[in-house]
Design an enzyme around this catalytic site. Structure first.
Site, mmCIF file in Angstrom:
data_model
loop_
_atom_site.group_PDB
_atom_site.id
_atom_site.type_symbol
_atom_site.label_atom_id
_atom_site.label_comp_id
_atom_site.label_asym_id
_atom_site.label_seq_id
_atom_site.Cartn_x
_atom_site.Cartn_y
_atom_site.Cartn_z
ATOM 1 N N SER A 267 0.796 -1.240 -0.100
ATOM 2 C CA SER A 267 0.097 0.025 -0.083
ATOM 3 C C SER A 267 0.873 1.177 -0.119
ATOM 4 C CB SER A 267 -0.906 0.080 1.298
ATOM 5 O OG SER A 267 -0.046 0.203 2.437
ATOM 6 N N LYS A 268 0.121 2.701 -0.095
ATOM 7 C CA LYS A 268 0.910 3.783 -0.014
ATOM 8 C C LYS A 268 1.604 3.733 1.114
ATOM 9 C CE LYS A 268 0.375 8.518 -1.048
ATOM 10 N NZ LYS A 268 -0.642 9.889 -1.396
#
Length: 498
Positions: A267-268
């Site tokens: 994920s970010k």
């Protein structure tokens, strides 16, 4: 349908939503679709699923197109290319979806629902239990809601005539088992009792993903749906839709997740905390080679039949098959990607490396002559994992060091270093020329005069030039920098460290 047994033409699609920059997992999905299509002389189609206007990001489509082009994944049909099934934007196909939604209503497979969000939430709260904390809107609860199944026909027609807000829901069968074959996972089954009566048409008249992708996949004659594991729970709804329409579903293949090194989907947050970029643009801007990224992603979930690691795109096409795609999530290993990139960088010819470096320099507004560009390329190509490292790890080619690495100062700077550098500066200042031979002989003369080893001169010189004690050959490096820059940096390091 096995990935090589079908007599029907192979047609696959990559169907992203333009809600942000292309994730690295999305590029892998596009890659596997591309490889499968080309392996079977089929078509690779790009379709933009832009029906969720609330999440639409204007720049996302341009980012997507740039990422696919940079990666070499050209599509046969899609935006800008055209094809027999255009338009390839779902937002331009809304009339088609409304027609098929009405067909499902007429056949008794779907119904109008007039409930507000608050009413649906209230229903879930009424039926919530420890065993079932979020009850479904389905056969067990639908008759207590406001829909065309619970209301009489006249009331339903009046609500429609008055333009009352409503959605169209799929009528999920009661207590049935949905079974389908997955090309990666084998037989997959789901029970309908826990599934919502899926919304097919939203109150704004636009379809949800579920209706739109089934209708489009059928109309575009998609033979195989190859997508991420996150869509696996939606597949029984799609299978039921195909059944309701009387259509033969495509083959399904759900790819394993790309996992963070610390577990969980990449994920970010991983980008921020672990330094692992999650968007394709980040890799392009960092100077990664697209061939290296494609090679790495191909083996992130799929494994060849032998120990080969370096593949061209053509070789990947030849070797790829869905039956060698794994089921379990695969951890993203940035070190391994850097290793791949290093192999491709080292294999580049000097001109290609220099041009890739020029692109990086242009983006940072650092002009350079071709002669100096080629010299930097020669000094750095075998020392970097990616082209962009020249601007980060070897920034001293373009700017004087503003700091000196503490560990390198500890190991490379002695009480005698300033004296040795001052003596060397005098030698270089008095030399009639300044080339590699002069640089080399000057350091040797100073070392001999002061009765020290050559390393006692080289280490502080390198520290002065680059801010560290490792890098390209010191004689070539100093000759490249030139007399003026060398003398200026020697003065600077003496002032800073003495």
């Amino acid at each position: 349908m096995a990935d090589s047994d079908s007599s029907a033409p192979v047609r696959v699609r990559f169907a992203p939503s333009p809600t942000g920059r292309l994730h690295i997992g999305g590029l892998r999905t596009a890659l596997y679709n591309y490889l499968f299509a080309h392996k079977h002389d089929g078509d690779f189609i790009l379709r933009i699923e832009d029906t969720d206007q609330s999440r639409y990001v204007e720049e996302a489509e341009a980012d997507l197109m740039q990422a696919l082009s940079w990666s070499g994944l050209n599509y046969n049909e899609g935006p800008g290319t055209g094809g027999p099934h255009q338009p390839y934007y779902q937002s331009e196909r809304s009339g088609l979806y409304q027609r098929y939604a009405q067909q499902l209503i007429d056949s008794g497979h779907a119904y109008y629902a007039f409930d507000t969000e608050d009413e649906v939430e209230a229903m879930r709260e009424r039926h919530a239990s420890d065993d079932n904390p979020s009850p479904a809107y389905n056969a067990h609860t639908r008759m207590e809601m406001r829909n065309s199944l619970s209301l009489d026909d006249d009331e339903v027609q009046q609500l429609l005539d008055d333009g009352a807000p409503h959605v169209v829901r799929l009528m999920m069968p009661r207590n049935e088992t949905v079974r389908f074959e997955d090309e990666v996972r084998g037989t997959v089954t789901f029970e309908t009792q826990g599934l919502d009566d899926q919304v097919l048409l939203k109150s704004d008249g636009l379809p949800t993903y579920h209706l739109a992708n089934v209708v489009d996949d059928h109309h575009m004659r998609i033979s195989h749906v190859i997508r991420g594991e996150e869509w696996l729970p939606s597949t029984p709804k799609h299978v039921l839709l195909y059944d309701a329409f009387g259509w033969t579903p495509p083959a399904f293949a759900h790819l394993p997740l790309i996992m963070s090194p610390e577990s969980g989907k990449l994920s970010k947050r991983d980008s921020n905390e672990l330094g692992i970029p999650v968007f394709v643009t980040d890799y392009r801007e960092a100077g990664y080679q697209p061939e290296a990224l494609i090679n790495f992603l191909a083996l992130l979930g799929w494994h060849p039949s032998d120990e080969q690691e370096i593949f061209s795109l053509e070789e990947l096409v030849e070797a790829f098959s869905l039956d060698r795609v794994g089921v379990s999530g695969v951890q993203f290993d940035l070190d391994k990607l850097n290793w791949y990139n290093e192999q491709y960088v080292r294999a580049m010819n000097a001109e290609d490396f220099a041009e890739a470096l020029r692109t990086q320099l242009t983006e940072e507004h650092l002009p350079i002559t071709h002669e100096r560009l080629m010299a930097i390329a020669e000094l750095t190509q075998d020392r970097v994992s990616k082209v962009g490292d020249v601007l980060t790890e070897h920034r001293y080619f373009f700017e004087d060091p503003t700091a000196y690495d503490e560990d390198d100062v500890e190991s490379g700077w002695t009480d005698q270093s300033a004296e040795l550098l001052q003596a060397l500066a005098e030698v270089y200042d008095e030399a009639s020329t300044f080339d590699r031979d002069v640089v080399d002989q000057g350091m040797r003369d100073v070392a001999e005069t002061h009765d020290v080893g050559l390393g006692a001169v080289i280490h502080p010189v390198r520290l002065a030039i680059s801010g560290r004690t490792s890098g390209p050959g010191i004689f070539d490096l100093v000759a490249f920098m030139g007399r003026e820059t060398t003398l200026r940096r020697i003065d600077a390091v003496i002032d800073a460290l003495e």
